[in-house]
Design a protein around this motif. Structure first.
Motif, PDB file in Angstrom:
ATOM      1  N   GLU A 180      -6.732   4.533  -8.669  1.00 58.49           N
ATOM      2  CA  GLU A 180      -6.796   4.016  -7.302  1.00 58.49           C
ATOM      3  C   GLU A 180      -5.437   3.459  -6.871  1.00 58.49           C
ATOM      4  N   ILE A 181      -4.735   2.827  -7.801  1.00 63.06           N
ATOM      5  CA  ILE A 181      -3.387   2.327  -7.509  1.00 63.06           C
ATOM      6  C   ILE A 181      -2.449   3.496  -7.228  1.00 63.06           C
ATOM      7  N   LYS A 182      -2.569   4.521  -8.025  1.00 65.22           N
ATOM      8  CA  LYS A 182      -1.729   5.710  -7.849  1.00 65.22           C
ATOM      9  C   LYS A 182      -1.928   6.316  -6.469  1.00 65.22           C
ATOM     10  N   ASP A 183      -3.172   6.393  -6.026  1.00 67.66           N
ATOM     11  CA  ASP A 183      -3.474   6.956  -4.705  1.00 67.66           C
ATOM     12  C   ASP A 183      -2.893   6.087  -3.589  1.00 67.66           C
TER      13      ASP A 183
ATOM     14  N   LEU B 285      -1.611  -4.475   1.215  1.00 71.84           N
ATOM     15  CA  LEU B 285      -1.334  -3.479   0.187  1.00 71.84           C
ATOM     16  C   LEU B 285      -0.851  -4.146  -1.102  1.00 71.84           C
ATOM     17  N   THR B 286       0.054  -5.114  -0.963  1.00 74.71           N
ATOM     18  CA  THR B 286       0.572  -5.831  -2.134  1.00 74.71           C
ATOM     19  C   THR B 286      -0.558  -6.494  -2.909  1.00 74.71           C
TER      20      THR B 286
ATOM     21  N   VAL C 113       7.217  -4.970  -1.458  1.00 79.35           N
ATOM     22  CA  VAL C 113       6.500  -3.767  -1.036  1.00 79.35           C
ATOM     23  C   VAL C 113       6.863  -3.387   0.387  1.00 79.35           C
ATOM     24  N   ARG C 114       7.023  -4.364   1.250  1.00 79.25           N
ATOM     25  CA  ARG C 114       7.321  -4.042   2.648  1.00 79.25           C
ATOM     26  C   ARG C 114       8.618  -3.240   2.762  1.00 79.25           C
ATOM     27  N   LYS C 115       9.635  -3.620   1.988  1.00 78.86           N
ATOM     28  CA  LYS C 115      10.922  -2.916   2.066  1.00 78.86           C
ATOM     29  C   LYS C 115      10.801  -1.462   1.628  1.00 78.86           C
ATOM     30  N   ALA C 116       9.861  -1.211   0.718  1.00 80.15           N
ATOM     31  CA  ALA C 116       9.742   0.134   0.157  1.00 80.15           C
ATOM     32  C   ALA C 116       8.706   0.998   0.867  1.00 80.15           C
TER      33      ALA C 116
END
Length: 388
Positions: free
Chosen positions: A364-367, A317-318, A290-293
């Motif tokens: 919620e994930i989408k947001d 976030l992950t 996630v950090r890379k993206a």
């Protein structure tokens, strides 16, 4: 001030006789002070009685311990500089001190119903799931000596094992396992926690289970299997394998993955969801994907321009998305600190108990993904593959 001196005399007598039940300081002299209260009690530290003081601030607590030769002076300093009220309880008396804004003190004492004497031994000792009796596997693991007693350099690991078992025992009260339940520990390493949990469930709670430790390093697998055989742990086995490739032989009732690196945690969670495990317990390690993206919103750029803060945001976030994906797939989750940072900086744990799906979690994930510019999350990809 005479009233303070008299109060301190009462305190000194209570400490010397070890009759102190509790002491509280309140009503800070300054409304701007961040220190709100002090709570104190007697404890034993290295066989010596101390006054343990919990300082309660607006956003945190701190503990300071004072030898009895220093305790009265510390309380005197707080009473003359910080607080205007104190309550002292012994086993038979309550003494109250009030100090006016002009500095005038009022002291009152009254007899109370006699309480049980203070047990310092109780303050020192804590009941643990695994008591300190000889357990040969702990000797093989280097935690205990040949006499079965926990070694000095093994005490921290023994406390960690007990803390881990306490955590799981709380989960099992909410979601009990049935006899013959299958537990898979992915990334079992040297087996400290695996052996401890098996011993507790089988020998302390008399719950027959089948437990498998999955570990990438064959040398550790061989050592752990030898220890299991020596201890006649018939329901415990270790196999060499990678989390990504491991396929369980049968179902999984409880899945555990502690400190699996990066997307290996996602692989473990996905296998648990696929198996409809009653309990899933993971303590993630790295969070590279996630950090890379991540493309943080402009409003957060001033904060996330620093690498360490960006890394922590990526971790949060992950794990937040992992938790939400579990909820969307029928689990009730909790995210909390597993062990203190003195053991490891990677100390977040996610626990999931089988429950009802929460479909709104997908929105919620989408947001969250939209807010941080993330197109994909590895666990999400794995779960999509499962449905195809």
């Amino acid at each position: 001030m005479e009233a303070i001196e008299t109060f301190l005399d009462h305190l000194s007598q209570a400490l010397t006789s070890q009759q102190l039940s509790k002491l509280t300081l309140s009503k800070n002299r300054s409304a701007q002070s961040d220190l709100k209260n002090v709570y104190a009690r007697l404890v034993l530290i290295k066989e010596e009685p101390h006054l343990s003081c919990t300082l309660r601030f607006a956003t945190r607590d701190e503990t300071k311990n004072f030898h009895l030769t220093q305790a009265t002076a510390a309380i005197n300093k707080w009473l003359t500089e910080d607080f205007r009220q104190a309550e002292l309880f012994t086993v038979s008396e309550q003494t109250s001190l009030m100090i006016s804004k002009k500095g005038k003190g009022l002291l009152r004492s009254r007899a109370i119903a006699t309480r049980e004497p203070v047990s310092l031994k109780h303050n020192q000792q804590k009941q643990r799931p695994l008591t300190e009796r000889p357990r040969p596997y702990l000797t093989s693991l280097g935690i205990a000596g040949q006499d079965g007693q926990i070694l000095q350099n093994g005490r921290r690991k023994f406390r960690q094992i007990n803390k881990y078992i306490e955590l799981i025992s709380h989960l099992l009260r909410e979601q009990p396992l049935s006899k013959g339940a299958r537990i898979v520990d992915m990334g079992s390493g040297k087996g400290y926690l695996t052996f401890g949990l098996y011993d507790y469930l089988v020998n302390e709670t008399q719950l027959p289970i089948k437990m498998t430790g999955v570990e990438l390093r064959p040398d550790l697998v061989k050592i752990c299997n030898t220890i299991a055989e020596q201890n006649k742990f018939q329901g415990l086995e270790f196999i060499a394998g990678d989390i990504h490739q491991y396929q369980p032989d049968g179902g999984i009732d409880m899945l555990i993955a502690l400190h699996a690196c990066d997307t290996a945690t996602d692989e473990a969670i996905a296998k648990g969801i696929r198996a409809q495990a009653e309990l899933i317990i993971v303590a993630p390690c790295c969070h590279k994907q996630v950090r890379k993206a991540m493309q943080p919103p402009v409003t957060l750029q001033p904060m996330l321009q620093h690498g360490i803060l960006l890394e922590r945001q990526a971790e949060m976030l992950t794990d937040a998305i992992r938790s939400l994906l579990l909820e969307a797939n029928g689990y009730k989750t909790k995210v909390f600190e597993f062990i203190g940072t003195e053991h490891t900086p990677k100390n977040v744990m996610i626990t999931a108990i089988k429950s009802q799906p929460r479909p709104e979690a997908l929105e919620e994930i989408k947001d969250l993904k939209s807010q941080f510019g993330i197109e994909r999350h590895h666990l999400e990809d794995l779960l999509v593959k499962m449905t195809n």
